[in-house]
Design a protein around this motif. Structure first.
Motif, PDB file in Angstrom:
ATOM      1  N   GLN A  19       0.842  -1.191   0.000  1.00  0.00           N
ATOM      2  CA  GLN A  19       0.000   0.000   0.000  1.00  0.00           C
ATOM      3  C   GLN A  19       0.884   1.250   0.000  1.00  0.00           C
ATOM      4  OE1 GLN A  19      -3.470   0.420  -0.123  1.00  0.00           O
ATOM      5  NE2 GLN A  19      -3.280  -1.720  -0.793  1.00  0.00           N
ATOM      6  N   PRO A  20       0.496   2.301  -0.717  1.00  0.00           N
ATOM      7  CA  PRO A  20       1.286   3.533  -0.685  1.00  0.00           C
ATOM      8  C   PRO A  20       1.385   4.094   0.735  1.00  0.00           C
ATOM      9  CG  PRO A  20      -0.330   3.592  -2.450  1.00  0.00           C
ATOM     10  CD  PRO A  20      -0.670   2.403  -1.603  1.00  0.00           C
ATOM     11  N   SER A  21       2.529   4.697   1.034  1.00  0.00           N
ATOM     12  CA  SER A  21       2.785   5.278   2.350  1.00  0.00           C
ATOM     13  C   SER A  21       3.188   6.737   2.189  1.00  0.00           C
ATOM     14  CB  SER A  21       3.924   4.528   3.056  1.00  0.00           C
ATOM     15  OG  SER A  21       3.623   3.164   3.220  1.00  0.00           O
ATOM     16  N   TRP A  22       2.971   7.504   3.246  1.00  0.00           N
ATOM     17  CA  TRP A  22       3.454   8.883   3.267  1.00  0.00           C
ATOM     18  C   TRP A  22       4.952   8.874   3.560  1.00  0.00           C
ATOM     19  CZ3 TRP A  22       1.178  12.752   1.143  1.00  0.00           C
ATOM     20  CH2 TRP A  22      -0.218  12.841   1.110  1.00  0.00           C
ATOM     21  N   ILE A  23       5.690   9.554   2.716  1.00  0.00           N
ATOM     22  CA  ILE A  23       7.143   9.644   2.832  1.00  0.00           C
ATOM     23  C   ILE A  23       7.537  11.101   2.652  1.00  0.00           C
ATOM     24  CG2 ILE A  23       9.344   8.878   1.857  1.00  0.00           C
ATOM     25  CD1 ILE A  23       7.914   6.371   0.882  1.00  0.00           C
ATOM     26  N   ILE A  24       8.529  11.540   3.415  1.00  0.00           N
ATOM     27  CA  ILE A  24       9.066  12.897   3.268  1.00  0.00           C
ATOM     28  C   ILE A  24      10.370  12.812   2.489  1.00  0.00           C
ATOM     29  CG2 ILE A  24      10.098  14.871   4.461  1.00  0.00           C
ATOM     30  CD1 ILE A  24       8.124  14.446   6.720  1.00  0.00           C
ATOM     31  N   GLY A  25      10.460  13.588   1.419  1.00  0.00           N
ATOM     32  CA  GLY A  25      11.701  13.720   0.673  1.00  0.00           C
ATOM     33  C   GLY A  25      12.382  15.033   1.000  1.00  0.00           C
ATOM     34  N   LEU A  26      13.692  14.987   1.102  1.00  0.00           N
ATOM     35  CA  LEU A  26      14.501  16.155   1.468  1.00  0.00           C
ATOM     36  C   LEU A  26      15.597  16.353   0.429  1.00  0.00           C
ATOM     37  CD1 LEU A  26      14.860  15.167   5.222  1.00  0.00           C
ATOM     38  CD2 LEU A  26      13.570  17.142   4.383  1.00  0.00           C
ATOM     39  N   MET A  27      15.691  17.564  -0.087  1.00  0.00           N
ATOM     40  CA  MET A  27      16.696  17.856  -1.100  1.00  0.00           C
ATOM     41  C   MET A  27      17.359  19.193  -0.819  1.00  0.00           C
ATOM     42  SD  MET A  27      18.248  16.847  -3.764  1.00  0.00           S
ATOM     43  CE  MET A  27      19.437  17.587  -4.882  1.00  0.00           C
ATOM     44  N   SER A  28      18.667  19.210  -0.814  1.00  0.00           N
ATOM     45  CA  SER A  28      19.433  20.458  -0.740  1.00  0.00           C
ATOM     46  C   SER A  28      20.408  20.427  -1.906  1.00  0.00           C
ATOM     47  CB  SER A  28      20.157  20.597   0.605  1.00  0.00           C
ATOM     48  OG  SER A  28      20.715  19.363   1.031  1.00  0.00           O
ATOM     49  N   GLY A  29      20.157  21.278  -2.890  1.00  0.00           N
ATOM     50  CA  GLY A  29      20.843  21.166  -4.170  1.00  0.00           C
ATOM     51  C   GLY A  29      22.090  21.999  -4.275  1.00  0.00           C
ATOM     52  N   THR A  30      22.704  21.936  -5.472  1.00  0.00           N
ATOM     53  CA  THR A  30      23.983  22.598  -5.685  1.00  0.00           C
ATOM     54  C   THR A  30      23.868  24.113  -5.767  1.00  0.00           C
ATOM     55  OG1 THR A  30      23.696  22.144  -8.040  1.00  0.00           O
ATOM     56  CG2 THR A  30      25.080  20.626  -6.805  1.00  0.00           C
ATOM     57  N   SER A  31      22.639  24.635  -5.828  1.00  0.00           N
ATOM     58  CA  SER A  31      22.491  26.096  -5.786  1.00  0.00           C
ATOM     59  C   SER A  31      22.739  26.654  -4.386  1.00  0.00           C
ATOM     60  CB  SER A  31      21.077  26.494  -6.248  1.00  0.00           C
ATOM     61  OG  SER A  31      20.909  26.240  -7.616  1.00  0.00           O
ATOM     62  N   LEU A  32      22.748  25.770  -3.386  1.00  0.00           N
ATOM     63  CA  LEU A  32      23.048  26.157  -1.993  1.00  0.00           C
ATOM     64  C   LEU A  32      22.029  27.140  -1.433  1.00  0.00           C
ATOM     65  CD1 LEU A  32      26.948  26.617  -2.159  1.00  0.00           C
ATOM     66  CD2 LEU A  32      25.639  24.527  -1.771  1.00  0.00           C
ATOM     67  N   ASP A  33      20.781  27.085  -1.907  1.00  0.00           N
ATOM     68  CA  ASP A  33      19.805  28.050  -1.412  1.00  0.00           C
ATOM     69  C   ASP A  33      19.094  27.579  -0.156  1.00  0.00           C
ATOM     70  OD1 ASP A  33      18.617  26.047  -2.862  1.00  0.00           O
ATOM     71  OD2 ASP A  33      17.368  27.354  -4.090  1.00  0.00           O
ATOM     72  N   GLY A  34      19.004  26.283   0.064  1.00  0.00           N
ATOM     73  CA  GLY A  34      18.327  25.812   1.268  1.00  0.00           C
ATOM     74  C   GLY A  34      17.835  24.390   1.106  1.00  0.00           C
ATOM     75  N   ILE A  35      16.862  24.030   1.948  1.00  0.00           N
ATOM     76  CA  ILE A  35      16.348  22.664   2.014  1.00  0.00           C
ATOM     77  C   ILE A  35      14.905  22.648   1.523  1.00  0.00           C
ATOM     78  CG2 ILE A  35      15.802  20.729   3.562  1.00  0.00           C
ATOM     79  CD1 ILE A  35      17.918  22.100   5.510  1.00  0.00           C
ATOM     80  N   ASP A  36      14.643  21.812   0.551  1.00  0.00           N
ATOM     81  CA  ASP A  36      13.271  21.561   0.114  1.00  0.00           C
ATOM     82  C   ASP A  36      12.787  20.285   0.800  1.00  0.00           C
ATOM     83  OD1 ASP A  36      13.250  23.747  -1.636  1.00  0.00           O
ATOM     84  OD2 ASP A  36      14.122  22.547  -3.251  1.00  0.00           O
ATOM     85  N   ALA A  37      11.571  20.328   1.332  1.00  0.00           N
ATOM     86  CA  ALA A  37      10.964  19.170   1.978  1.00  0.00           C
ATOM     87  C   ALA A  37       9.565  18.983   1.411  1.00  0.00           C
ATOM     88  CB  ALA A  37      10.906  19.366   3.493  1.00  0.00           C
ATOM     89  N   ALA A  38       9.235  17.748   1.053  1.00  0.00           N
ATOM     90  CA  ALA A  38       7.944  17.491   0.418  1.00  0.00           C
ATOM     91  C   ALA A  38       7.384  16.160   0.885  1.00  0.00           C
ATOM     92  CB  ALA A  38       8.086  17.490  -1.105  1.00  0.00           C
TER      93      ALA A  38
END
Length: 362
Positions: free
Chosen positions: A4-23
Motif C-alpha cells: 500500500q502507498p505510504s506517506w514519505i518525506i523527501g529532502l533535497m538540498s541542491g547545488t544552488s546552496l539556497d536551502g532545504i526543500d521538503a515534500a
C-alpha cells in the motif's frame, strides 16, 4: 504485489546552496497516490557560507558542518509535519539526499554530507540516505537520479512521449522520456544550470542570483566568450555523463560588465541544453522545466529560441516545480526500501539497474 502507498518525506538540498526543500508524497515507489504539502527552509547565511567553503577545501571540517546541516534538515521535517498536521508516526520513511560536496564519478567518488543516523534520531522517523554510492560503485555516474520520478509523473499526468524534462538547479540535467517503459529513459547533465550565473552575481553585485533574469536582460551576449565556454569537451562527449558544480569556469567572461557577463552566462546555460539534443534518438514534442532556473525569464526565452520547441515551466502540467526534486527523493526512498532500482543503464550508465541507499532506524 505492491505494498500500500505510504506517506514519505523527501529532502533535497541542491547545488544552488539556497536551502532545504521538503515534500510529502504518498507512494509505493512505482506510482504516485497523492501529493502532500511542501516547503523550503532557506539555509542560514552562516551555514551556507560554511558549505560553500567546504566545496573548495577538500572537505576539511566536514563533520561539524554535516551535523549543522542535519539539524537544519530536522527543523525542515518538523516544520513540514506541522504544516501537514501530521506526526512522525504518520511517516514511513525520510528520503535524505544530503548536500553534495564532491562529485567525481570517473574517479569512483561521490560525496554528500549529512548524518542519516542522527536525522533518524532527531526526527523519530526511519531514514534512507546515501542514494548515489551504489550506482558509482557499479560503474555509473551517480546522477541524475530523478528520471524514474519524472517518468512516474509523466504517466500520472498522461503526457505523450517523447518528452524532455529539464531541471535547472546549480547544474542542468535532462530526462528524455521516449516511451512508456523505464528502459525508454535517457538522462544526463547538460552543463551549467544556475551556478555560474549565481556566482557571477554574488561576486559582481549585491545580489545572490539574477532575479527573474533582469540583469541578463539588460546585457548583450559576448559571442566570443560564449564560444570559448562552449569549447569545453564535455559537450561533445556522449551520455551517460554527469558534472560537479565547479566543473566549469567563468574565466571567459571576466572583464565584462555585470550585465554582459550575466547575459553571456545565461546564454551558455541555454546553449548547453541545446547541445544535449544531439544525443537524443528523437526530437521531443515539448520541454518542461523545473528547478529555480524556470523563474529566470531571460533564460526561459533563450531556451525557447535555442531549442525551437515549446518550453514551459512544469506548473503548466500541474507539477510542483520548486519541490519536484524533494518529491523525487521521497519516491526513491520508497523504491530503496523495496529494493527497486534507483538508476538504470540509460540514466547513469550503470552496468545494470541498481538499487541503493543506507537505512537508519530512530
Amino acid at each position: 504485489m505492491s505494498p500500500q502507498p505510504s506517506w514519505i518525506i523527501g529532502l533535497m538540498s541542491g547545488t544552488s546552496l539556497d536551502g532545504i526543500d521538503a515534500a510529502l508524497l504518498r507512494t509505493d515507489g512505482e506510482s504516485i497516490a497523492e501529493f502532500g504539502p511542501a516547503l523550503t527552509l532557506p539555509y542560514a547565511p552562516a551555514l551556507r557560507e560554511k558549505i560553500r567553503a567546504l566545496l573548495n577545501s577538500g572537505g576539511h571540517a566536514a563533520g561539524a558542518v554535516a551535523r549543522q546541516l542535519t539539524q537544519a534538515h530536522a527543523e525542515a521535517v518538523a516544520a513540514l509535519l506541522e504544516k501537514a498536521g501530521m506526526t512522525a508516526q504518520d511517516i514511513a520513511w525520510l528520503g535524505f539526499h544530503g548536500q553534495t560536496i564532491l562529485h567525481r564519478p570517473d574517479e569512483g567518488r561521490t560525496w554528500q554530507i549529512g548524518d542519516g543516523a542522527l536525522l533518524a534520531r532527531l526526527t523519530g522517523i526511519a531514514t534512507v540516505s546515501d542514494f548515489r554510492s551504489a550506482d558509482v560503485a557499479m560503474g555509473g555516474q551517480g546522477a541524475p537520479l530523478v528520471p524514474l520520478y519524472h517518468a512516474a509523473l509523466a504517466r500520472h499526468a498522461g503526457l505523450a512521449p517523447p518528452l524532455l524534462v529539464l531541471n535547472l538547479g546549480g547544474v542542468g540535467n535532462v530526462t528524455y522520456i521516449g516511451g512508456d517503459q523505464d528502459s525508454d529513459l535517457i538522462a544526463f547533465d547538460t552543463g551549467p544550470g544556475n551556478a555560474l550565473i549565481d556566482d557571477w552575481m554574488l561576486h559582481h553585485s549585491s545580489q545572490a542570483h539574477d532575479e527573474g533574469g533582469a540583469t541578463a536582460a539588460q546585457g548583450r551576449v559576448n559571442e566570443a566568450a560564449l564560444q570559448r565556454l562552449l569549447d569545453h569537451p564535455y559537450f561533445s562527449a556522449p551520455p551517460p555523463k554527469s558534472l560537479d558544480r565547479n566543473d566549469f569556469s567563468a574565466a571567459p567572461v571576466q572583464g565584462l560588465s555585470v550585465e554582459d557577463g550575466a547575459a553571456t552566462l545565461t546564454a551558455f546555460t541555454a546553449a548547453s541544453v541545446a547541445r544535449g539534443l544531439q544525443h537524443l534518438p528523437q526530437r521531443p514534442l515539448r520541454c518542461l522545466v523545473c528547478g529555480g532556473g524556470r523563474h529566470n525569464t531571460t533564460l526561459m526565452r533563450m531556451l525557447t529560441q535555442q531549442l525551437n520547441m515549446p518550453v514551459e515551466a512544469v506548473e503548466a502540467v500541474g507539477w510542483h516545480g520548486d519541490h519536484l526534486e524533494a518529491e523525487a527523493f521521497a519516491f526513491l526512498a520508497a523504491r530503496a526500501a523495496r529494493g527497486l532500482s534507483l538508476s538504470l543503464p540509460g540514466t547513469t550508465g550503470v552496468r545494470r539497474p541498481v538499487s541503493g541507499g543506507r537505512f537508519y532506524r530512530p
